[in-house]
Scaffold this active site. Structure first.
Site, short mmCIF file in Angstrom:
data_model
loop_
_atom_site.label_atom_id
_atom_site.label_comp_id
_atom_site.label_asym_id
_atom_site.label_seq_id
_atom_site.Cartn_x
_atom_site.Cartn_y
_atom_site.Cartn_z
N CYS A 184 -7.82 -7.65 -10.55
CA CYS A 184 -6.91 -8.74 -10.80
C CYS A 184 -7.37 -9.81 -11.44
O CYS A 184 -6.59 -10.56 -12.29
CB CYS A 184 -6.76 -9.13 -9.40
SG CYS A 184 -5.48 -8.27 -8.04
N GLU B 238 0.85 -1.29 0.05
CA GLU B 238 0.02 -0.12 0.02
C GLU B 238 0.90 1.34 -0.04
O GLU B 238 2.10 1.38 0.11
CB GLU B 238 -0.88 -0.03 1.06
CG GLU B 238 -1.84 -1.11 1.14
CD GLU B 238 -2.90 -1.34 2.24
OE1 GLU B 238 -2.86 -0.74 3.14
OE2 GLU B 238 -3.96 -2.24 1.91
N CYS C 130 -10.07 -9.37 -6.56
CA CYS C 130 -10.84 -7.95 -7.06
C CYS C 130 -10.89 -8.16 -8.61
O CYS C 130 -10.29 -8.89 -9.28
CB CYS C 130 -10.21 -6.56 -6.51
SG CYS C 130 -8.66 -6.22 -7.58
N GLU D 25 -2.10 -10.28 -5.78
CA GLU D 25 -2.12 -11.35 -7.06
C GLU D 25 -1.45 -10.56 -8.16
O GLU D 25 -0.69 -11.24 -9.00
CB GLU D 25 -3.70 -11.26 -7.45
CG GLU D 25 -4.48 -12.08 -6.40
CD GLU D 25 -5.13 -11.29 -5.74
OE1 GLU D 25 -4.51 -9.98 -5.06
OE2 GLU D 25 -6.56 -11.45 -5.45
#
Ligand code: THU
Length: 156
Positions: free
Chosen positions: A109, A58, A106, A69
């Site tokens: 990904c 992050e 998500c 991923e």
């Protein structure tokens, strides 16, 4: 969804998947997630047996956060070009929680997974802790992303 295999216990998975889940779990240690406190680990098994792991990273500038991923798949592409990704495991836990939590990839990904399949000309299996705390094995990224936008759209 009908092609997804679901298992109540991790022990019920095949040994390769169990191993990958274990490695994905280990990779959560390297997650840098001070903002979401959601620690994700991913592990990819390549066609020649090579293992590639990664975790989410992050940034104080939130939109720059990178998912585990995509870090793993792009590492595969740059460090092991031309080798197909056979299987990818994804796990997640919240900070200081020992218990794993649901880790369904998500949309971004899924899109990158799909393009990996297009590039390698074959599917990769995806193993994750899915809804109802069930280990879920999907046969391909394609199965996770119906009606996807693919490289073919650019040329039709
Ligand atoms: N995250 C992943 O690493 N993979 C996913 O598929 C979903 C979300 C990360 C991104 C961010 O660091 C945190 O989890 C919360 O969204």
């Amino acid at each position: 969804m009908k092609d997804f295999a679901r298992f109540k216990q991790l022990e019920d998975l095949d040994s390769e998947s169990k191993y990958l889940v274990h490695k994905a779990k280990e990779a959560t240690v390297t997650a840098y997630a001070p903002y979401s406190k959601f620690h994700v680990g991913a592990a990819a098994l390549l066609e020649d047996g090579t293992l590639v792991t990664g975790s989410n990273q992050e940034n104080a500038s939130y939109p720059l956060c990178l998912c585990a991923e995509r870090i793993v798949l792009h590492t595969c592409a740059t460090q092991h070009p031309g080798k197909a990704v056979k299987k990818l495991a994804v796990v997640a836990h919240r900070k200081n929680h020992k218990e794993l939590t649901m880790a369904t990839p998500c949309g971004a990904c899924r899109q990158v997974m799909l393009e990996t399949e297009v590039r390698q000309g074959g599917p990769m299996e995806i193993v994750m802790l899915g809804p109802a705390h069930q280990w879920t094995v999907c046969p391909s990224a394609e199965s996770l992303l119906p009606l996807a936008f693919t490289p073919n759209h650019l040329h039709e």
